[in-house]
Design a protein around this motif. Structure first.
Motif, PDB file in Angstrom:
ATOM      1  N   LEU A   1     -11.878   4.207  -6.153  1.00 24.58           N
ATOM      2  CA  LEU A   1     -11.035   4.037  -4.974  1.00 24.58           C
ATOM      3  C   LEU A   1     -10.298   5.333  -4.702  1.00 24.58           C
ATOM      4  O   LEU A   1      -9.664   5.889  -5.601  1.00 24.58           O
ATOM      5  N   ASP A   2     -10.364   5.791  -3.471  1.00 19.77           N
ATOM      6  CA  ASP A   2      -9.739   7.055  -3.110  1.00 19.77           C
ATOM      7  C   ASP A   2      -8.494   6.768  -2.274  1.00 19.77           C
ATOM      8  O   ASP A   2      -8.604   6.265  -1.161  1.00 19.77           O
ATOM      9  N   GLY A   3      -7.341   7.060  -2.812  1.00 20.13           N
ATOM     10  CA  GLY A   3      -6.102   6.796  -2.071  1.00 20.13           C
ATOM     11  C   GLY A   3      -4.927   7.301  -2.868  1.00 20.13           C
ATOM     12  O   GLY A   3      -5.072   8.213  -3.664  1.00 20.13           O
ATOM     13  N   TYR A   4      -3.744   6.732  -2.642  1.00 20.77           N
ATOM     14  CA  TYR A   4      -2.593   7.106  -3.486  1.00 20.77           C
ATOM     15  C   TYR A   4      -2.146   5.903  -4.300  1.00 20.77           C
ATOM     16  O   TYR A   4      -2.262   4.765  -3.883  1.00 20.77           O
ATOM     17  N   GLU A   5      -1.618   6.231  -5.493  1.00 21.83           N
ATOM     18  CA  GLU A   5      -1.328   5.194  -6.474  1.00 21.83           C
ATOM     19  C   GLU A   5       0.157   4.839  -6.495  1.00 21.83           C
ATOM     20  O   GLU A   5       1.006   5.715  -6.370  1.00 21.83           O
ATOM     21  N   LEU A   6       0.431   3.564  -6.678  1.00 19.73           N
ATOM     22  CA  LEU A   6       1.817   3.086  -6.756  1.00 19.73           C
ATOM     23  C   LEU A   6       1.969   2.154  -7.937  1.00 19.73           C
ATOM     24  O   LEU A   6       1.008   1.534  -8.374  1.00 19.73           O
TER      25      LEU A   6
ATOM     26  N   MET B   1      -3.757   0.926  -5.705  1.00 15.71           N
ATOM     27  CA  MET B   1      -4.260   2.082  -4.979  1.00 15.71           C
ATOM     28  C   MET B   1      -4.183   1.709  -3.506  1.00 15.71           C
ATOM     29  O   MET B   1      -4.697   0.652  -3.105  1.00 15.71           O
ATOM     30  N   VAL B   2      -3.514   2.535  -2.730  1.00 12.81           N
ATOM     31  CA  VAL B   2      -3.434   2.268  -1.292  1.00 12.81           C
ATOM     32  C   VAL B   2      -4.567   3.047  -0.629  1.00 12.81           C
ATOM     33  O   VAL B   2      -4.604   4.275  -0.682  1.00 12.81           O
ATOM     34  N   VAL B   3      -5.511   2.299  -0.056  1.00 15.79           N
ATOM     35  CA  VAL B   3      -6.670   2.920   0.588  1.00 15.79           C
ATOM     36  C   VAL B   3      -6.614   2.568   2.067  1.00 15.79           C
ATOM     37  O   VAL B   3      -6.649   1.378   2.420  1.00 15.79           O
ATOM     38  N   ASN B   4      -6.497   3.571   2.919  1.00 20.39           N
ATOM     39  CA  ASN B   4      -6.376   3.359   4.373  1.00 20.39           C
ATOM     40  C   ASN B   4      -5.300   2.323   4.701  1.00 20.39           C
ATOM     41  O   ASN B   4      -5.520   1.424   5.526  1.00 20.39           O
ATOM     42  N   GLY B   5      -4.173   2.404   4.027  1.00 18.86           N
ATOM     43  CA  GLY B   5      -3.047   1.508   4.324  1.00 18.86           C
ATOM     44  C   GLY B   5      -3.138   0.139   3.678  1.00 18.86           C
ATOM     45  O   GLY B   5      -2.234  -0.677   3.828  1.00 18.86           O
ATOM     46  N   GLU B   6      -4.234  -0.140   2.972  1.00 19.27           N
ATOM     47  CA  GLU B   6      -4.407  -1.471   2.366  1.00 19.27           C
ATOM     48  C   GLU B   6      -4.194  -1.388   0.849  1.00 19.27           C
ATOM     49  O   GLU B   6      -4.779  -0.536   0.181  1.00 19.27           O
ATOM     50  N   PRO B   7      -3.372  -2.286   0.280  1.00 21.42           N
ATOM     51  CA  PRO B   7      -3.149  -2.255  -1.166  1.00 21.42           C
ATOM     52  C   PRO B   7      -4.286  -2.928  -1.940  1.00 21.42           C
ATOM     53  O   PRO B   7      -4.637  -4.070  -1.662  1.00 21.42           O
TER      54      PRO B   7
ATOM     55  N   LYS C   1       2.310  -7.061   2.426  1.00 22.90           N
ATOM     56  CA  LYS C   1       0.893  -7.248   2.044  1.00 22.90           C
ATOM     57  C   LYS C   1       0.763  -7.487   0.547  1.00 22.90           C
ATOM     58  O   LYS C   1      -0.034  -8.311   0.102  1.00 22.90           O
ATOM     59  N   VAL C   2       1.543  -6.744  -0.236  1.00 17.77           N
ATOM     60  CA  VAL C   2       1.478  -6.915  -1.695  1.00 17.77           C
ATOM     61  C   VAL C   2       1.967  -8.306  -2.073  1.00 17.77           C
ATOM     62  O   VAL C   2       1.383  -8.988  -2.922  1.00 17.77           O
ATOM     63  N   ARG C   3       3.041  -8.751  -1.420  1.00 20.03           N
ATOM     64  CA  ARG C   3       3.549 -10.101  -1.699  1.00 20.03           C
ATOM     65  C   ARG C   3       2.504 -11.165  -1.373  1.00 20.03           C
ATOM     66  O   ARG C   3       2.217 -12.033  -2.194  1.00 20.03           O
ATOM     67  N   GLU C   4       1.942 -11.082  -0.168  1.00 21.81           N
ATOM     68  CA  GLU C   4       1.047 -12.156   0.311  1.00 21.81           C
ATOM     69  C   GLU C   4      -0.335 -12.109  -0.324  1.00 21.81           C
ATOM     70  O   GLU C   4      -0.923 -13.142  -0.610  1.00 21.81           O
ATOM     71  N   ARG C   5      -0.848 -10.886  -0.531  1.00 19.81           N
ATOM     72  CA  ARG C   5      -2.242 -10.795  -0.973  1.00 19.81           C
ATOM     73  C   ARG C   5      -2.390 -10.683  -2.486  1.00 19.81           C
ATOM     74  O   ARG C   5      -3.460 -10.939  -3.021  1.00 19.81           O
TER      75      ARG C   5
ATOM     76  N   TYR D   1       9.681   8.132 -10.065  1.00 18.78           N
ATOM     77  CA  TYR D   1      10.804   8.031  -9.136  1.00 18.78           C
ATOM     78  C   TYR D   1      10.658   6.749  -8.330  1.00 18.78           C
ATOM     79  O   TYR D   1       9.567   6.183  -8.213  1.00 18.78           O
ATOM     80  N   ALA D   2      11.786   6.295  -7.784  1.00 18.71           N
ATOM     81  CA  ALA D   2      11.803   5.098  -6.940  1.00 18.71           C
ATOM     82  C   ALA D   2      13.082   5.118  -6.115  1.00 18.71           C
ATOM     83  O   ALA D   2      14.058   5.745  -6.524  1.00 18.71           O
ATOM     84  N   PRO D   3      13.119   4.401  -4.990  1.00 24.87           N
ATOM     85  CA  PRO D   3      11.962   3.820  -4.315  1.00 24.87           C
ATOM     86  C   PRO D   3      11.132   4.931  -3.675  1.00 24.87           C
ATOM     87  O   PRO D   3      11.669   5.968  -3.317  1.00 24.87           O
ATOM     88  N   THR D   4       9.836   4.698  -3.562  1.00 23.81           N
ATOM     89  CA  THR D   4       8.998   5.712  -2.937  1.00 23.81           C
ATOM     90  C   THR D   4       8.876   5.455  -1.440  1.00 23.81           C
ATOM     91  O   THR D   4       8.636   4.324  -1.014  1.00 23.81           O
ATOM     92  N   PRO D   5       9.062   6.513  -0.627  1.00 32.05           N
ATOM     93  CA  PRO D   5       8.932   6.359   0.830  1.00 32.05           C
ATOM     94  C   PRO D   5       7.483   6.100   1.254  1.00 32.05           C
ATOM     95  O   PRO D   5       7.221   5.867   2.429  1.00 32.05           O
ATOM     96  N   LEU D   6       6.550   6.138   0.278  1.00 33.95           N
ATOM     97  CA  LEU D   6       5.145   5.877   0.607  1.00 33.95           C
ATOM     98  C   LEU D   6       4.902   4.391   0.879  1.00 33.95           C
ATOM     99  O   LEU D   6       3.809   3.993   1.252  1.00 33.95           O
ATOM    100  N   VAL D   7       5.942   3.556   0.659  1.00 34.43           N
ATOM    101  CA  VAL D   7       5.796   2.123   0.901  1.00 34.43           C
ATOM    102  C   VAL D   7       6.748   1.699   2.004  1.00 34.43           C
ATOM    103  O   VAL D   7       7.944   1.961   1.920  1.00 34.43           O
ATOM    104  N   ASP D   8       6.217   1.062   3.039  1.00 33.38           N
ATOM    105  CA  ASP D   8       7.099   0.513   4.068  1.00 33.38           C
ATOM    106  C   ASP D   8       7.103  -1.011   3.957  1.00 33.38           C
ATOM    107  O   ASP D   8       6.409  -1.585   3.119  1.00 33.38           O
TER     108      ASP D   8
END
Ligand code: AMP
Ligand code: GLY
Length: 421
Positions: free
Chosen positions: A186-191, A271-277, A242-246, A229-236
């Motif tokens: 998976l190519d994206g950024y990790e949280l 891994m956030v790939v194209n905005g999807e967790p 989406k993380v809660r529901e899915r 570090y936290a909170p990360t601005p990479l999460v809105d």
């Protein structure tokens, strides 16, 4: 309350520190703890879990908090509960979400929770066949616990097949590699996200980012984590939702259906790939050093959160966080993560600057106390934590604190939180 904490790292120190700072007076015990937890409470040396439960009963321990995964996978929670003790952490069965990657992947697939396409097998032919269908890089994972080393990102099909063969033969990870997972890269950024769960309800903590590689710019081998570090601005808000529901809701509902309700910390590697967790993995405990930066951001009672979670009453409380940011920089020993290092005395300068004194602190991990001298004993020694109204301010403060800590061979990364700046 009388509280027993299992573990010996910076993670456990940071939980104890947060509890010690509460208005209410608590008495703390550690099994085994480290050279600095002995200043916050009493370190024990009781390795057998039945004997530890006996100790907890005799000493009327109100709450036990389990830090690392190994005692959870070994079933310490089941033993304590069988003794009518209150303990925060998942059962042996539920801890399989971390203890077996095959269990986790099959669980995710069964409940339609997003994860990388995969195959799990003990058959070399099946694994090779699936490998041939994938583009490179290819991810190969050993089923069992491997101390964070059981994942190979192979750059070619040949390298993937070599990793598969070595895992199956027991050469690389012994029994932990008897079953193997091959999955798409998976190519994206990790949280890192953490949900404190009581089986039904959960509290989602601010999203964090870890730095797994030993060197600046994410180079060199993987470690347990060199800073966070936290909170990360990479999460809105949308991504949290989406993380809660899915991921989190279906996981808690699914584990109940599996007759293994999940109580404890669900650590979701995303891994956030194209905005999807997408779920990379679950752990069943706090991350280290993520815990060290999340604890100081909590403004409501940490001990009450763990107590309510351990007694299925999370719904009764509101957990609150400050508006600040926290940055944690790990200070490790010279040879980490390759090997052990010679013990060295730690000297911490006195802080005369109010801004630094009030907005930074140290969480101790690989330390021992010898004749009142604090010694770095190897591995990850401590974490310098800075708080601030921006990530930049928190980071600058954390690094100023790092400059005040001295021991022979000390090693840090100088770019913690770079993805957010
Ligand atoms: P894990 O122990 O499963 O978290 O894997 C360790 C690290 O390997 C993760 O933190 C990721 O950086 C990386 N990783 C694991 N699975 C994948 C994947 N499917 N695609 C890309 N990177 C991965
Ligand atoms: N920092 C990552 C972990 O604790 O697994």
């Amino acid at each position: 309350m009388k509280i027993l904490i299992l573990g010996s790292g910076g993670r456990e120190y940071s939980i104890a520190r947060a509890i010690s700072n509460e208005d209410e007076n608590h008495e703390l015990f550690f099994q085994p703890g480290n050279g600095a937890t002995s200043l916050l409470g009493k370190n024990l040396d009781i390795k057998d879990y039945d004997q530890l439960a006996e100790f907890a009963k005799e000493n009327e321990i109100d709450l036990t908090i389990v830090g690392p995964e190994a005692p959870l996978v070994d079933g310490v929670v089941d033993i304590f509960k069988a003794n009518s003790l209150t303990i925060f952490g998942p059962s042996k069965e539920a801890a399989q979400l971390e203890g077996s990657k095959v269990y986790m992947k099959n669980f995710l697939a069964k409940y339609n929770i997003p994860t990388a396409a995969y195959i799990e097998s003990d058959s070399i032919e099946e694994l090779f066949k699936f490998t041939d269908k994938l583009n490179t890089p290819i991810v190969v994972k050993a089923d069992g616990l491997c101390g964070g080393k059981g994942v190979i990102i192979a750059q070619s099909h040949d390298e993937a097949k070599k990793a598969i063969s070595e895992m199956l033969s027991g050469k690389s990870f012994g029994d932990a590699g008897k079953k193997v997972i091959v999955e798409e890269f998976l190519d994206g950024y990790e949280l890192s996200m953490f949900a404190v769960c009581d089986g039904d309800d959960y509290i989602l903590l601010p999203a964090a980012q870890d730095h797994k590689r030993v060197g600046d710019g994410d180079t060199g081998p993987n470690t347990g984590g060199m800073g966070a570090y936290a909170p990360t601005p990479l999460v809105d808000e949308e991504l949290y939702q989406k993380v809660r529901e899915r991921i989190i809701r279906p996981t808690l509902d699914g584990m109940k259906k599996e007759n293994a309700p999940f109580e404890g910390v669900l650590f979701i590697g995303i891994m956030v790939v194209n905005g999807e967790p997408i779920t990379l993995e679950f752990n069943v405990r706090f991350g280290d050093p993520e815990c060290e930066i999340l604890m100081p951001l909590m403004t409501s009672s940490v001990s009450d959160m763990f107590y309510k979670a351990a007694t299925n009453r999370l719904g009764e409380i509101k957990v609150e966080f400050s508006n600040q940011y926290a940055v944690g920089v790990v200070m490790a020993s010279e040879n980490y993560p390759y090997g052990s290092s010679t013990p060295a005395e730690i000297i911490v300068d006195e802080t005369h600057h109010d801004e630094i004194a009030e907005n930074t602190h140290i969480s101790y991990a690989g330390v021992s106390m010898e004749d009142d001298r604090l010694m770095a004993t190897g591995g990850r020694v401590l974490v310098c934590v800075g708080l601030g109204d921006s990530i930049k301010e928190a980071r600058n403060r954390a690094y100023l604190r790092c400059g005040q800590v001295h021991f022979a061979g000390k090693k840090i990364r100088t770019d913690i939180a770079y993805q957010a700046l």
